[in-house]
Motif scaffolding. Structure first.
Motif, PDB file in Angstrom:
ATOM      1  N   ALA A  48       0.842  -1.205   0.000  1.00 23.80           N
ATOM      2  CA  ALA A  48       0.000   0.000   0.000  1.00 23.80           C
ATOM      3  C   ALA A  48       0.868   1.242   0.000  1.00 23.80           C
ATOM      4  N   LEU A  52       0.858   3.748  -3.086  1.00 22.91           N
ATOM      5  CA  LEU A  52       0.389   5.121  -2.921  1.00 22.91           C
ATOM      6  C   LEU A  52       1.460   6.121  -3.351  1.00 22.91           C
ATOM      7  N   PHE A  56       0.819   8.878  -5.978  1.00 28.78           N
ATOM      8  CA  PHE A  56       0.793  10.252  -5.476  1.00 28.78           C
ATOM      9  C   PHE A  56       1.828  11.153  -6.144  1.00 28.78           C
ATOM     10  N   ALA A  59       0.757  12.235  -9.537  1.00 32.47           N
ATOM     11  CA  ALA A  59      -0.505  12.986  -9.423  1.00 32.47           C
ATOM     12  C   ALA A  59      -0.242  14.388  -8.873  1.00 32.47           C
ATOM     13  N   ILE A  60       0.584  14.457  -7.850  1.00 27.16           N
ATOM     14  CA  ILE A  60       0.904  15.771  -7.278  1.00 27.16           C
ATOM     15  C   ILE A  60       1.664  16.605  -8.309  1.00 27.16           C
ATOM     16  N   SER A  63      -0.662  17.706 -11.257  1.00 28.58           N
ATOM     17  CA  SER A  63      -1.733  18.642 -10.871  1.00 28.58           C
ATOM     18  C   SER A  63      -1.176  20.008 -10.496  1.00 28.58           C
TER      19      SER A  63
ATOM     20  N   GLN B 314      -1.138  21.206  -0.489  1.00 29.10           N
ATOM     21  CA  GLN B 314      -1.570  20.095  -1.343  1.00 29.10           C
ATOM     22  C   GLN B 314      -0.735  18.843  -1.086  1.00 29.10           C
ATOM     23  N   TYR B 318      -2.096  15.097   0.623  1.00 30.31           N
ATOM     24  CA  TYR B 318      -1.956  13.740   0.117  1.00 30.31           C
ATOM     25  C   TYR B 318      -1.301  12.832   1.156  1.00 30.31           C
ATOM     26  N   THR B 369      -6.502  18.835  -3.957  1.00 30.72           N
ATOM     27  CA  THR B 369      -5.711  19.099  -5.163  1.00 30.72           C
ATOM     28  C   THR B 369      -6.123  20.476  -5.668  1.00 30.72           C
TER      29      THR B 369
END
Lengths: 174, 488
Positions: A48, A52, A56, A59-60, A63, B314, B318, B369
């Motif tokens: 996990a 993650l 992440f 994605a971070i 974005s 942000q 997360y 986000t």
């Protein structure tokens, strides 16, 4: 687009988690070796954690390239001044055409408000806070003709839900 | 003459002090149960009014909104404190006098807050976002604003005393906060037994709440001066930072206190004791640091806030909840899996609470986000995610604790209890999902009057809220009918 991503990610991962918990709950009345379960948990925890991280980090990173705070953009074609008051918007209304770079300078005269821009389908397309003492700048290029409603998105007192304004976007360049 | 050495995990309470503590904790839990039910009825009233079932005048709607918000935050703290105190007192010597003092401050504060809202008409929302308390356009007085702010300060003073006492007791027993956080085991080579999960979680809750409440007191005091002397002004952005730091840390700590019920009670059903493993200790330490710095995610739409702070917000959104959540969720699944557990409402509530916490974090991270927050902030997506991890997470932990207290006095589960469990869980999930769907449709939060296209979802939300309330009424009735014997 962003709303769809939010729904899709939440739905898929939420259903997945519920499925895992439901499976474990259904099989929990059986008995197994506690030490084996602990070892299995440790493996799942590592999986996990790594999984993650793998999700992440990109994605971070991706974005953060889509943040609305850009300050070095090309000069705006149109500048809109918007001020929130209890309980009305005061908005300068210069002609806005599709495709023009619009700069909306948002502030507040009394308390905090939220400047939410809604399209003709009542979909929120962008927003910023209207704060006393500060000017927050939205840079946006409208891609569709229409009347865009402004709704207040920060609770500002008993008339909060009555704060409507509008921006009209026309077809041809002015 | 020195006292004989005692093992660190040895009990510190006698039967009589345990009984006395049980009485005060039962009082805490009883008040919590009643207030949860009342505030959920407030929530139902708001959703029903938005749905057009009947009409709350806007002033009354926003008063109820304010009471619902501040009430839920405060009572979650009280219920969390009950869980933490009940189990922590098994490991360290806590002051029962401070526990009572906290309750007295709490009740005094609540009287002032309720008076400010329902007599004085104060309706600035629970976040009392500066300078709204002082600028009501004549709809509430400066005296009402001042009464509310003083009331919240009093509640905070009580909690500050409580956390100072837990900190004192933990240091007294373990020698330092670092040792209570398991630093020698997590970062060193110590082979000594690590502190139990309850101590670790309580230490984190205490450490983070002391600065949070202090900062809360600062902005409450500044707002109070502003309400009484409007010429005194505060920077609005600074005020927001202070408010959200305080609010974010405090409400998160209610989960951290409540999850102790899972650590302590679930093993009694699985027969597998919850251990402070190295990942567990590392996770709690990481979360402790990150939860103190993540609050800028409430300020993403304040473009004037420093961009680096929002970016940090942000990234930490997360990562902040995940260490504890991932460790707790995976451990819960591992401990329960093929454990031979006999399900009861207590065990089921505690198990589901970890699911609720986990599932709710997903849309929260999505909203954390910046690019998505631009179209989700202050829509109903927000109450959607926090109702999942607070109602189906933290509140479920607290109801699980209450069922545990009741069942320890011989109250067996009935078919009605089991029905109430499913009403709470399924009704709650559906209720929160309607919020999420509404947020995805851009419906703003905190609107007394909804536009026609939104009403259909509001009706669904009100229906599911009614189911939740019905389930909770059963929970509360069950607990209160047993409360007297619990405190005996």
């Amino acid at each position: 687009m962003e709303q769809r991503i939010a729904v899709l990610v939440s739905l898929v991962l939420g259903v997945l988690l519920i499925g895992v918990f439901a499976y474990v709950a259904r099989t929990a009345s059986a008995t197994g070796n506690a030490e084996a379960m602990a070892a299995s948990s440790a493996r799942w925890r590592r999986t996990a954690f790594v999984g993650l991280l793998l999700v992440f980090i990109p994605a971070i990173g991706f974005s953060l390239t889509k943040m609305p705070y850009s300050s070095g953009d090309a000069p705006a074609d149109v500048v809109v001044e918007a001020t929130g008051n209890q309980w009305a918007w005061k908005i300068s209304a210069p002609p806005i055409a599709v495709g023009q770079r619009v700069e909306i300078r948002v502030t507040a005269a009394d308390v905090n408000h939220g400047f939410g821009v809604y399209d003709g389908k009542n979909r929120l397309i962008t927003q910023t806070q209207a704060m006393p003492g500060y000017t927050n700048v939205i840079r946006h290029t409208f891609t569709e003709v229409g009347t865009y409603r402004i709704l207040c998105l920060e609770y500002c007192g008993l008339g909060h839900h009555t704060m409507f304004g509008e921006l009209v976007v026309t077809g041809g360049a002015q | 003459m020195t006292a004989p050495a005692r093992a660190l995990d040895a009990p510190v309470v006698t039967a009589s002090t345990e009984s006395q503590a049980r009485g005060v904790v039962a009082l805490y839990a009883g008040i919590t149960a009643l207030v949860f039910a009342l505030l959920m009825v407030f929530g139902l009233l708001m959703r029903a009014s938005q749905a057009g079932v009947f009409t709350l005048p806007p002033d009354r709607f926003y008063q109820i909104l304010t009471a619902h918000g501040i009430g839920m935050v405060a009572i979650s703290g009280l219920g969390g404190a009950a869980v933490m105190w009940y189990f922590l007192s098994r490991y360290v010597a806590l002051s029962r006098g401070i526990l009572i003092a906290n309750l007295v401050f709490f009740l005094l504060g609540v009287v002032l807050v309720l008076g400010a809202i329902f007599i004085g008409g104060f309706a600035a929302g629970w976040t009392f976002l500066y300078p709204l308390p002082a600028r009501s356009v004549g709809t509430w007085s400066a005296a009402a604003a001042a009464t509310y702010l003083v009331g919240v300060v009093l509640v905070g003073v009580g909690f500050l005393l409580l956390f100072l006492d837990t900190t004192r007791a933990i240091i007294s027993k373990y020698g330092s906060l670092g040792k209570a956080l398991g630093w020698p085991q997590a970062f060193g080579n110590s082979t000594a037994d690590p502190p139990p999960p309850t101590v670790v979680a309580s230490t984190v809750a205490s450490i983070i709440n002391i600065p949070a409440i202090a900062v809360g007191a600062v902005i409450l005091t500044l707002s109070l001066v502003n309400a009484l002397a409007p010429g005194f002004a505060v920077n609005a952005l600074l005020a927001k930072n202070l408010i959200y730091f305080f609010g974010h840390v405090f409400i998160n700590s209610t989960i951290y206190m409540s999850v102790i019920a899972v650590y302590e009670i679930l093993p009694q059903y699985t027969g597998r004791p919850w251990k402070s493993s190295k990942p567990f200790l590392l996770a709690w330490n990481a979360t402790m640091l990150m939860v103190l710095a993540v609050y800028p995610h409430h300020l993403f739409m304040d473009y004037a806030n420093p961009t680096w702070a929002n970016v940090l917000g942000q990234i930490l959104s997360y990562t902040s909840g995940l260490p504890v959540l991932a460790v707790t969720a995976v451990a819960t699944l591992g401990y329960v899996n093929r454990s031979g557990i006999k399900w009861s409402v207590t065990a089921a509530l505690l198990f589901v609470s970890i699911l609720g916490w986990s599932v709710g974090v997903i849309p929260a991270i999505v909203d954390g986000t910046i690019a998505i927050n631009r179209v989700m902030h202050n829509t109903l997506w927000v109450p959607g995610h926090f109702h999942i991890y607070l109602m189906l997470g933290m509140v479920a932990m607290q109801f699980g604790f209450m069922y545990y207290l009741a069942s320890s006095r011989g109250a067996a589960d009935t078919a009605l209890d089991r029905a109430a469990f499913w009403m709470f869980v399924l009704g709650g999930l559906a209720f929160a999902t309607v919020f999420l769907a509404s947020g995805a449709m851009s419906i703003p939060r905190r609107w007394a009057v909804h536009l026609a296209p939104w009403i259909g979802l509001d009706r669904l939300g009100a229906f599911f809220a009614l189911i939740v309330v019905a389930g909770v009424v059963v929970f509360v009735t069950k607990f209160l009918t047993r409360a007297r014997s619990i405190s005996a």
